[in-house]
Design a protein around this motif. Sequence first.
Motif: not given
Length: 929
Positions: A17, A20-21, A24, A75, A78-79, A124, A127, A129
Amino acid sequence: MTQYNQFSGDDALYIDGLYSKWCDSPDSVDASWQQIFQSWHISPEDAQPQPPDLRSIFSSLPGVNTSATTGIEEATHRQARVAQLINAYRVRGHTEANIDPLGRRIIEPHPELQLSFYQLRESDLDKPVSGHGVFGVPNVTTLRHIVKRLRAAYCQGFGVEFMNINDPVKKRWLQSRIETLQDDDILKDDEEMHMLRLLADSENFETFLHNRYPGTKRFSLEGAETLIPLLASLIETASDSGARQMMLGMAHRGRLNVLANILNKPIRYILDEFDDEASDEFEISGDVKYHLGYSSDYNCRNGEKVRITLGFNPSHLEAVNPVIEGRCRARQDRFANAEAGEKALVPLLIHGDAAFAGQGVVAEVFQLSQLEAYRTGGTIHVVVNNQIGFTTTPKDARSTPYCSDIARMLAVPIFHVNGEDVEAVAAVAKIAAEWRQTFHQDVVIDMVSFRKWGHNEGDEPSFTQPLLYDTIRKHPSPKMAYAKKMMARGKTMEDINAVVSDSRIRLEQHLTAELAYDDYTTKGESTSKGLWGPYGHDGIIDDVDTTFDAEELKSILTNVNTNPEVITVHHKIKRILDQRLKMVNGTTPVDWAVGEQAAYATIVNEGFRVRISGQDCGRGTFSHRHAVLTDINTGEEYVPLSHVSEGQGEFQVFNSFLSEYAVLGFEHGYSLDAPDALVIWEAQFGDFANGAQIIIDNFIMATEQKWNRLSGLVLLLPHGYEGQGPEHSSARLERFLQLCAEDNVQVANCTTPANFFHLLRRQVHMNTRKPLVVMSPKSMLRHPKCHSTMEDLSSGSFQPVIADKCDNTAEVKKLVFVSGKIYYDLKAKQETTQSTHVRLVRIERLYPFPAREVAKITANHPNAELVWCQEEPRNMGPWPMFNEWFYEATQSNPTYIGRKAAASPATGSPKKHRAEQAQIMGAVFGHLD
């Protein structure tokens, strides 16, 4: 890419996460955090210690604010959901695969494959991942890309069930192959044309037979012609991995096509079978054309040859399965080591969907697959899924979603593939063959296709499935569907027609070729070549020298019955060994166990293999054999008969799992490819043999007459009436005798250890090979009168008839013929009553009936009443056949003495049993005027 096995649980998801953040919005964390994160985000090749708690460290980093923390938490979540979705595709993707060529399978979106199930949204999809764990996906990617890859892998022309496999190495092996198929063409240009050629050969063959023999049964492959490319792909891939032999078992659908296009059986031979022109060539009853076997060399595209053998089989759809496994194991056992044999020889079983789901022997054979006694290094199973069984639809044929669900018991890969999607079929075949050769475990290919005609070509399927067959009539053949697909990719109609035309030309050349019958399938290749060369079909009652040097016999038995120093045996076993040594030394008579042991010891000493399997046969159901000794301290096992002499044949004794059907079928198959071995199956009780009646009726008793193949299999079936009830008395001797004809089998009921010794030795020293069915003893194992001498063993021979001594034939008023254990009951009664007017004669070989010996003894007592006495009810045991056979031998019918006719083999009351036995004794020794 995060190395998951270095981070535990939440931390692993958390760091993804964070990453990913960071990808992003890199500016949301300062340089110090980036430096720390990058140092932790190691490559899979590095080995780093477990990091400290990430959450506490991250929260203390300078420059990280609450909003950034919130974004990272999102994030992270989401992962975690992406990971769940990835797993779901691997588990559930097959439910949305396009596997029905007819398009009748309703594909409903599976809830677990929907974004909403994991609280993911369309927003999503794009985005960033982590793509960790998905093969062919970069370290950082989008959810959209992952879903696209997974759908291409698991939801296209085939689906696969494999996530119930516990071994992570095997799962990753499968994932890597399945998920990267999309990265390259499955079939190169020349391979595409080869597949088209195979489809054309398959279709043209069926079309030709349909036109030439309209309405004649042939159980065509039409609708499932892709089986031929599938088998070819399996053979080619297995060959690349070291396979040099493949043994096929299949029922009748598509069998002629497989014979013609995989085994290259000359089509002229097949036509002669249709025209019934071949029957006069052979002196056997034979079988229908779609039951016959064949062997030939398959020329692979890599230049190797693979010997392909298609086993013969009856109409019992799955009965051939254990037989093929046994034949494979017999051949594998000839290799220097088990691994080499398993890699070189591959069993392949072809099933129908209804039979695979419905026949219990399928599950029994799966149970064989990893057992030491029966494993063959994995079997490739191909289900030709017609989506119907005779007239029964899947909803009435099984209680499971797939016909292959029974295979889930093994936790092996199960592929469901569209039989019209040639690329998918080729991909599945390659993975399946590689799996088998890599892991030596079973694999299942469920090829979903259709059946163009009815169960046979004379049926009208629209009577019962009008909608299905309306769809089938409008549907193109697999060849046409593939040709259309090829043209969409750039091939021309001229390219397609050239291949199809060449196929027709080659078919016509086959029809006009001049052929001899020297290697014709039913003439019996295995009986005239290789190992079977020395064995003919005659000589079932020929004299055979079964003597053995007395001193060597004594030495061998002393060796195997001396308490081994390498293990500590149970004190009762030590006492048994000491008792056996006394028998060997001549101090006490030889009992049944030593007589049997002597047979095995001398046979392996002469270089033959002995293989015995059955439920509890190592010790023996009645605790007499003790062929395996167990250390009471360590559990280590010691097999004395494996230590008979230098260079001896191998002695194997296996406790089977609780099956009769599969195990007896396996041992029969083993005997078909092991003429130089004594192969024995022992029933726990003789009554239980009826659980394998299909193997007995359709294979053992008729293999020679139907398929011109010999077998020396021995069946030991405990038999005898001791008041133990209906299921522990009778081995159903009458059923075997009713199947006896044309010298197809031997049936015996020995009453002395020496006669059993010589009977077993006959089995390996005869000039032929015939099955041997023995009514083996229970109470006689320890009967004080059931004994022999060492001299009887070393210098005697098998006696088909044993008559009691008689000093005065004129005094005999009853000549009583008996068989088996009841002789000792009658003998005890005779000694008690001192009856001299009765002479007892034992029939030791029940079939072939010893007519010459019986006639000679009867002629010596012209004034005596001829009697047949048995324990079994009148409608059972030998009497139903012996009444006729005695008349043929003596021109007189004997008087019957025994139990009255009954529906059940025996009473369950010990008291009633004793009363019935007493009545029989009274009838034999009653008053004579």
